[in-house]
Motif scaffolding. Structure first.
Motif, short mmCIF file in Angstrom:
data_model
loop_
_atom_site.label_atom_id
_atom_site.label_comp_id
_atom_site.label_asym_id
_atom_site.label_seq_id
_atom_site.Cartn_x
_atom_site.Cartn_y
_atom_site.Cartn_z
N UNK A 124 24.53 -11.73 -52.61
CA UNK A 124 23.72 -12.36 -53.66
C UNK A 124 23.56 -13.85 -53.37
N UNK A 125 22.52 -14.48 -53.91
CA UNK A 125 22.35 -15.92 -53.69
C UNK A 125 23.58 -16.71 -54.16
N UNK A 126 23.93 -17.70 -53.40
CA UNK A 126 25.08 -18.56 -53.72
C UNK A 126 24.60 -19.69 -54.63
N UNK A 127 25.32 -19.93 -55.74
CA UNK A 127 24.89 -21.05 -56.61
C UNK A 127 24.91 -22.38 -55.87
N UNK A 128 23.86 -23.15 -56.05
CA UNK A 128 23.78 -24.51 -55.51
C UNK A 128 23.62 -25.45 -56.70
N UNK A 129 24.70 -26.18 -57.02
CA UNK A 129 24.66 -27.12 -58.15
C UNK A 129 24.03 -28.41 -57.65
N UNK A 130 22.78 -28.61 -58.03
CA UNK A 130 22.02 -29.78 -57.62
C UNK A 130 22.12 -30.83 -58.72
N UNK A 131 21.19 -31.80 -58.72
CA UNK A 131 21.22 -32.85 -59.75
C UNK A 131 20.29 -32.52 -60.89
N UNK A 132 20.42 -33.25 -62.01
CA UNK A 132 19.49 -33.06 -63.12
C UNK A 132 18.03 -33.19 -62.67
N UNK A 133 17.16 -32.48 -63.36
CA UNK A 133 15.76 -32.37 -62.95
C UNK A 133 15.05 -33.72 -62.89
N UNK A 134 15.46 -34.67 -63.73
CA UNK A 134 14.77 -35.96 -63.74
C UNK A 134 15.36 -36.96 -62.75
N UNK A 135 16.29 -36.52 -61.91
CA UNK A 135 16.82 -37.36 -60.84
C UNK A 135 16.02 -37.12 -59.56
N UNK A 136 15.83 -38.15 -58.77
CA UNK A 136 15.05 -38.01 -57.53
C UNK A 136 15.70 -37.01 -56.57
N UNK A 137 17.04 -36.93 -56.60
CA UNK A 137 17.73 -36.04 -55.65
C UNK A 137 17.44 -34.57 -55.92
N UNK A 138 17.01 -34.21 -57.13
CA UNK A 138 16.72 -32.80 -57.41
C UNK A 138 15.52 -32.33 -56.58
N UNK A 139 14.51 -33.17 -56.48
CA UNK A 139 13.34 -32.82 -55.67
C UNK A 139 13.71 -32.81 -54.18
N UNK A 140 14.47 -33.79 -53.75
CA UNK A 140 14.90 -33.83 -52.35
C UNK A 140 15.70 -32.58 -52.00
N UNK A 141 16.60 -32.18 -52.89
CA UNK A 141 17.42 -31.00 -52.62
C UNK A 141 16.58 -29.72 -52.53
N UNK A 142 15.60 -29.58 -53.41
CA UNK A 142 14.74 -28.40 -53.35
C UNK A 142 13.97 -28.36 -52.02
N UNK A 143 13.47 -29.50 -51.61
CA UNK A 143 12.74 -29.54 -50.33
C UNK A 143 13.68 -29.32 -49.15
N UNK A 144 14.91 -29.78 -49.26
CA UNK A 144 15.88 -29.52 -48.19
C UNK A 144 16.22 -28.03 -48.09
N UNK A 145 16.31 -27.36 -49.23
CA UNK A 145 16.53 -25.91 -49.22
C UNK A 145 15.44 -25.23 -48.40
N UNK A 146 14.19 -25.65 -48.61
CA UNK A 146 13.09 -25.07 -47.84
C UNK A 146 13.18 -25.47 -46.36
N UNK A 147 13.50 -26.73 -46.11
CA UNK A 147 13.56 -27.22 -44.72
C UNK A 147 14.64 -26.50 -43.91
N UNK A 148 15.73 -26.14 -44.57
CA UNK A 148 16.85 -25.49 -43.89
C UNK A 148 16.74 -23.96 -43.87
N UNK A 149 15.65 -23.44 -44.44
CA UNK A 149 15.46 -21.99 -44.47
C UNK A 149 16.43 -21.26 -45.37
N UNK A 150 16.75 -21.88 -46.53
CA UNK A 150 17.77 -21.30 -47.42
C UNK A 150 17.17 -20.63 -48.66
N UNK A 151 15.85 -20.53 -48.75
CA UNK A 151 15.25 -19.87 -49.90
C UNK A 151 15.69 -18.41 -49.93
N UNK A 152 16.12 -17.97 -51.10
CA UNK A 152 16.65 -16.62 -51.25
C UNK A 152 18.14 -16.52 -50.96
N UNK A 153 18.70 -17.53 -50.31
CA UNK A 153 20.13 -17.53 -50.03
C UNK A 153 20.92 -18.35 -51.05
#
Length: 335
Positions: A164-193
């Protein structure tokens, strides 16, 4: 060289001359005393900014303790905030020391003060400049020694949570790092994981982390340093590779079409000194040019500060008493 009777004759003449001066009321000259060298901190208290967040408060008190104990300095710890302290140092040269100056947050004021030769950096406040990153619990790192960095996540994540997908505790939605983390998930090929979790705020973020640790479930998290959480719980940092400014510029955008991996940018956090400290108090400037604390040690100090009844002054005193192995190299050959 005179010897024997000749030396005795000179001694008798000297004694007779001293006696004649005393009878005439002329004082006999006393040997001149050696001049006392000026104190390494000067004759006025050295002002140290205690800015209003825990790590800066602890550093201010640690330096005040060590300067008094090792150099015999008078110090005065004074409250301040980042912008006001940088501005005051740049215009008046006071306070003399700011132990945790985040340069990029006050870049305009900082650059103007540097140009005016009113202040300059000494050492980095912390030995490491990479303050943001991704982490896994220590038990996950121990069970998977092959997991050294984000590059190995695609291979390791499918084995962690029964498929099953592993929980990834990112930052609050209104923090800049939340967007960076979502894009990093895509960049690292981790969608669905991974299942990206964006808490409502910092407190909810820390609660989710504590709950996940107590359940001993595998998870991934974003966090920053210095911070008590990383010392209170056992976490291992993942190597995120090199920082790529062009890649990060895309990762920070909502419509990043072709995200590529990158580490987070480093932060410039320095001990700032008024220029006159370098010119007038070179021994003290030398101390601050060596006074760089490992991030892991500051995390531990912040965890101590979270203990019941703890105070900033008490944590600083404990560090000075117990951690000479860390600060002795800062002092060098103090008088």
């Amino acid at each position: 060289m005179l010897a024997g009777p000749a030396w005795a004759q000179i001694t008798v003449l000297d004694q007779a001359q001293d006696q004649m001066q005393q009878e005439a009321g002329t004082p006999v000259a006393e040997p001149a005393e050696a001049e006392t060298p000026p104190p390494p901190c000067g004759t006025q208290p050295l002002t140290i900014a205690r800015m209003g967040w825990p790590s800066a408060e602890v550093l201010a008190e640690i330096h005040a303790w060590l300067l008094a104990r090792e150099y015999g300095c008078q110090t005065r710890v004074m409250p301040g905030d980042l912008a006001a302290t940088a501005s005051a140092m740049g215009s008046t040269g006071q306070p003399a020391v700011a132990p945790e100056m985040w340069v990029t947050r006050v870049a305009e004021v900082w650059n103007a003060a540097i140009a005016a030769q009113m202040l300059r950096p000494a050492a980095n406040s912390f030995a490491q400049t990479q303050l943001e990153g991704w982490f896994v619990p220590g038990f996950v790192a121990a069970a998977h020694p092959e997991l050294k960095g984000t590059a190995q996540l695609r291979q390791v994540l499918p084995t962690l949570n029964g498929g099953k997908p592993v929980p990834f505790i990112s930052c609050p939605l209104d923090w800049a790092c939340s967007l960076i983390n979502r894009n990093l998930v895509a960049a690292l090929g981790l969608k669905g994981l991974v299942e990206v979790i964006e808490p409502e705020n910092r407190f909810a973020m820390d609660r989710l982390i504590a709950e996940a640790v107590s359940r001993k479930e595998p998870f991934l998290l974003y966090y920053w340093q210095p911070n008590a959480v990383l010392a209170q719980f056992d976490f291992a940092a993942l190597d995120m590779g090199a920082y790529d400014a062009e890649a990060m510029a895309c990762l920070a955008q909502q419509g990043c079409a072709a995200p590529r991996p990158s580490a987070f940018p480093g932060e410039t956090v320095v001990v700032a000194l008024a220029e006159w400290v370098f010119t007038d108090l070179p021994a003290i400037a030398g101390y601050f040019q060596r006074a760089s604390l490992p991030l892991a040690e500051m995390n531990l100090l912040l965890a101590q500060l979270n203990e019941s009844g703890a105070t900033v002054e008490g944590v600083a005193e404990r560090f000075v008493t117990e951690r000479q192995d860390l600060w002795k190299s800062w002092v060098g050959s103090a008088p």
